[in-house]
Motif scaffolding. Sequence first.
Motif, PDB file in Angstrom:
ATOM      1  N   ASN A  19      19.792  -4.425  10.176  1.00 36.86           N
ATOM      2  CA  ASN A  19      20.143  -3.069  10.596  1.00 36.86           C
ATOM      3  C   ASN A  19      21.260  -3.058  11.632  1.00 36.86           C
ATOM      4  OD1 ASN A  19      16.918  -3.036  10.052  1.00 36.86           O
ATOM      5  ND2 ASN A  19      17.884  -1.162   9.327  1.00 36.86           N
ATOM      6  N   ALA A  20      22.317  -2.291  11.353  1.00 35.43           N
ATOM      7  CA  ALA A  20      23.436  -2.171  12.282  1.00 35.43           C
ATOM      8  C   ALA A  20      23.005  -1.445  13.551  1.00 35.43           C
ATOM      9  CB  ALA A  20      24.580  -1.416  11.600  1.00 35.43           C
ATOM     10  N   ASN A  21      23.657  -1.772  14.660  1.00 31.81           N
ATOM     11  CA  ASN A  21      23.379  -1.149  15.963  1.00 31.81           C
ATOM     12  C   ASN A  21      21.922  -1.305  16.384  1.00 31.81           C
ATOM     13  OD1 ASN A  21      26.049  -0.269  16.140  1.00 31.81           O
ATOM     14  ND2 ASN A  21      25.602   1.652  15.084  1.00 31.81           N
ATOM     15  N   THR A  22      21.307  -2.373  15.902  1.00 30.93           N
ATOM     16  CA  THR A  22      19.901  -2.646  16.223  1.00 30.93           C
ATOM     17  C   THR A  22      19.781  -4.071  16.747  1.00 30.93           C
ATOM     18  OG1 THR A  22      19.235  -1.186  14.414  1.00 30.93           O
ATOM     19  CG2 THR A  22      17.550  -2.619  15.327  1.00 30.93           C
ATOM     20  N   TYR A  23      18.934  -4.237  17.754  1.00 31.62           N
ATOM     21  CA  TYR A  23      18.738  -5.552  18.360  1.00 31.62           C
ATOM     22  C   TYR A  23      17.268  -5.944  18.285  1.00 31.62           C
ATOM     23  CZ  TYR A  23      23.357  -4.491  20.196  1.00 31.62           C
ATOM     24  OH  TYR A  23      24.679  -4.158  20.286  1.00 31.62           O
ATOM     25  N   THR A  24      17.006  -7.221  18.315  1.00 25.31           N
ATOM     26  CA  THR A  24      15.618  -7.700  18.316  1.00 25.31           C
ATOM     27  C   THR A  24      15.320  -8.403  19.631  1.00 25.31           C
ATOM     28  OG1 THR A  24      16.199  -9.822  17.262  1.00 25.31           O
ATOM     29  CG2 THR A  24      15.588  -7.990  15.805  1.00 25.31           C
ATOM     30  N   TYR A  25      14.071  -8.350  20.000  1.00 27.10           N
ATOM     31  CA  TYR A  25      13.601  -8.939  21.257  1.00 27.10           C
ATOM     32  C   TYR A  25      12.224  -9.536  20.985  1.00 27.10           C
ATOM     33  CZ  TYR A  25      11.983  -8.929  26.192  1.00 27.10           C
ATOM     34  OH  TYR A  25      11.485  -9.265  27.425  1.00 27.10           O
ATOM     35  N   ALA A  26      12.072 -10.835  21.256  1.00 27.30           N
ATOM     36  CA  ALA A  26      10.815 -11.539  20.967  1.00 27.30           C
ATOM     37  C   ALA A  26      10.217 -12.078  22.264  1.00 27.30           C
ATOM     38  CB  ALA A  26      11.066 -12.679  19.973  1.00 27.30           C
ATOM     39  N   PRO A  27       9.580 -11.226  23.059  1.00 31.42           N
ATOM     40  CA  PRO A  27       9.105 -11.644  24.390  1.00 31.42           C
ATOM     41  C   PRO A  27       7.949 -12.632  24.387  1.00 31.42           C
ATOM     42  CG  PRO A  27       8.434  -9.389  23.925  1.00 31.42           C
ATOM     43  CD  PRO A  27       9.368  -9.788  22.831  1.00 31.42           C
ATOM     44  N   LYS A  70      21.599 -17.902  22.786  1.00 27.34           N
ATOM     45  CA  LYS A  70      21.241 -18.668  23.974  1.00 27.34           C
ATOM     46  C   LYS A  70      21.659 -17.926  25.247  1.00 27.34           C
ATOM     47  CE  LYS A  70      21.294 -23.376  25.763  1.00 27.34           C
ATOM     48  NZ  LYS A  70      21.772 -24.769  25.545  1.00 27.34           N
ATOM     49  N   GLY A  71      20.724 -17.803  26.178  1.00 27.87           N
ATOM     50  CA  GLY A  71      21.007 -17.139  27.437  1.00 27.87           C
ATOM     51  C   GLY A  71      20.827 -15.629  27.395  1.00 27.87           C
ATOM     52  N   HIS A  72      20.473 -15.091  26.231  1.00 27.84           N
ATOM     53  CA  HIS A  72      20.285 -13.650  26.092  1.00 27.84           C
ATOM     54  C   HIS A  72      18.889 -13.348  25.545  1.00 27.84           C
ATOM     55  CE1 HIS A  72      24.548 -12.511  26.748  1.00 27.84           C
ATOM     56  NE2 HIS A  72      24.785 -13.709  26.248  1.00 27.84           N
ATOM     57  N   ARG A  73      18.287 -12.267  26.017  1.00 28.04           N
ATOM     58  CA  ARG A  73      16.973 -11.866  25.502  1.00 28.04           C
ATOM     59  C   ARG A  73      17.097 -11.208  24.138  1.00 28.04           C
ATOM     60  NH1 ARG A  73      15.144  -8.778  31.013  1.00 28.04           N
ATOM     61  NH2 ARG A  73      14.846 -10.625  32.350  1.00 28.04           N
ATOM     62  N   LEU A  74      18.160 -10.424  23.948  1.00 24.12           N
ATOM     63  CA  LEU A  74      18.319  -9.646  22.725  1.00 24.12           C
ATOM     64  C   LEU A  74      19.192 -10.376  21.714  1.00 24.12           C
ATOM     65  CD1 LEU A  74      18.940  -6.063  24.194  1.00 24.12           C
ATOM     66  CD2 LEU A  74      16.765  -7.264  23.816  1.00 24.12           C
ATOM     67  N   SER A  75      18.856 -10.203  20.444  1.00 27.54           N
ATOM     68  CA  SER A  75      19.650 -10.744  19.346  1.00 27.54           C
ATOM     69  C   SER A  75      19.996  -9.612  18.389  1.00 27.54           C
ATOM     70  CB  SER A  75      18.861 -11.830  18.590  1.00 27.54           C
ATOM     71  OG  SER A  75      18.428 -12.845  19.456  1.00 27.54           O
ATOM     72  N   LYS A  76      21.078  -9.772  17.661  1.00 27.88           N
ATOM     73  CA  LYS A  76      21.447  -8.766  16.664  1.00 27.88           C
ATOM     74  C   LYS A  76      20.431  -8.775  15.533  1.00 27.88           C
ATOM     75  CE  LYS A  76      24.611  -6.503  16.058  1.00 27.88           C
ATOM     76  NZ  LYS A  76      24.770  -5.047  16.285  1.00 27.88           N
ATOM     77  N   HIS A  77      20.018  -7.584  15.107  1.00 32.70           N
ATOM     78  CA  HIS A  77      19.096  -7.476  13.978  1.00 32.70           C
ATOM     79  C   HIS A  77      19.808  -7.945  12.713  1.00 32.70           C
ATOM     80  CE1 HIS A  77      16.295  -5.742  11.073  1.00 32.70           C
ATOM     81  NE2 HIS A  77      15.440  -5.562  12.061  1.00 32.70           N
TER      82      HIS A  77
END
Length: 295
Positions: free
Chosen positions: A188-196, A178-185
Motif C-alpha cells: 500500500n502506497a503512503n503506508t508504513y509498517t511498525y513491528a514493536p 536499519k535504524g528506523h522503527r517504520l518500514s514502507k508497506h
Amino acid sequence: MKIPTRIHDIIEELEDQYLEEDRYNRPWIIGFSGGKDSTVLLTLTWMAMLKAREEGHNLTRQVYVVNNDTMVENPVIEEYITTVLNTIQNAAREQMMPVVVKTTTPSIEDTFWSCVIGKGYPVPNNAFRFCTEKMKIKPTSNFITSQVVSDGEAIVLIGTRHGESQRRSQSIKKHEIKGHRLSKHPLNANTYTYAPIKDLMLEEVWWIINAIPSPWGFDNKTLFNIYADASADDYECPSVITDDSHRTCGQSRFGCWICTVVKEDKSMSALIKNGVSWMKPLLDFRNRLVENRNV
C-alpha cells in the motif's frame, strides 16, 4: 506488579512513537486476529496510550483495531473474537480512548463458497492459494487505502515476531530499515509498517497474557484455554515461567475451518479431542474436500 525491562521498553517505545508529531497525525491500524500476538500488541499499545495520558498528553492519534473475517473462520475463534471486539469497543468508549473497532469481509464474489461452488475453483493448496489474496489481503488493503485517502498516510502495526518461524523472521528483516522503527508497506502506497513486538519470545508473549490484566477488561484465561485445548499433544503448554499462573502454551495456529492448504488441521483435531465434539462434521467435510481435490 513489576513489568520486565524488555516489555517495559516496548511500552516506552510505543508511547514515544504514538506521541511523535507528524504532518498527517497518521492513524494507527492494528490487525487484530484475536490470537496471542495481536492480543499482546494491542495490550501494550493500550498501556502505552494510557501512560501517555497519565503524563498529561492528549491522545489525538486515532487507532483502528481491524479484524478480517474470512466468513469461514474456526467457529470457536469466531465466537471468541466477536465477544472480544465488543468488549474492546465498549471499553474504548468508557475510557474515552481514540480506539475504533472495524471488521472487514471479502466481497461476495471473493468468498470461499463463491469461488469454489460459483466459479468452480479447486479448493486451495500451496500452488493455488486464491484464498489468501481474495479473503484476507484484499479486504484489509481496501480498508487501509480508504484510511490513507482520508488521512493522507497511515501506519500499520503488525504483531509478527522473529521467534514465530524462520519465514516470519526473514520477512521482518527483508522489510525493516536499519535504524528506523517504520518500514514502507510492501503493498500500500503512503503506508508504513511498525513491528514493536518483533523481538519478544513465545514465553514473554504468554507472560503478558497471563500476568498483565487486559486493559479492556477481558479475561485472558479464555484465550489461554482455547490455545491449550487446540494444542497438539507434543506441544501442550510445556513450560512454566514464574509460577502456575504464568505458563506458556502451544503455538497453535487458527485459520479457516475449511482450510485445505495445510496437510492436517491440528488445532481443530485437538479441539475435537479435548471436548469440542460438535466440530467433527466440519473436520470430516474439510477432509473430504481435500480427498476430492486430489482424485
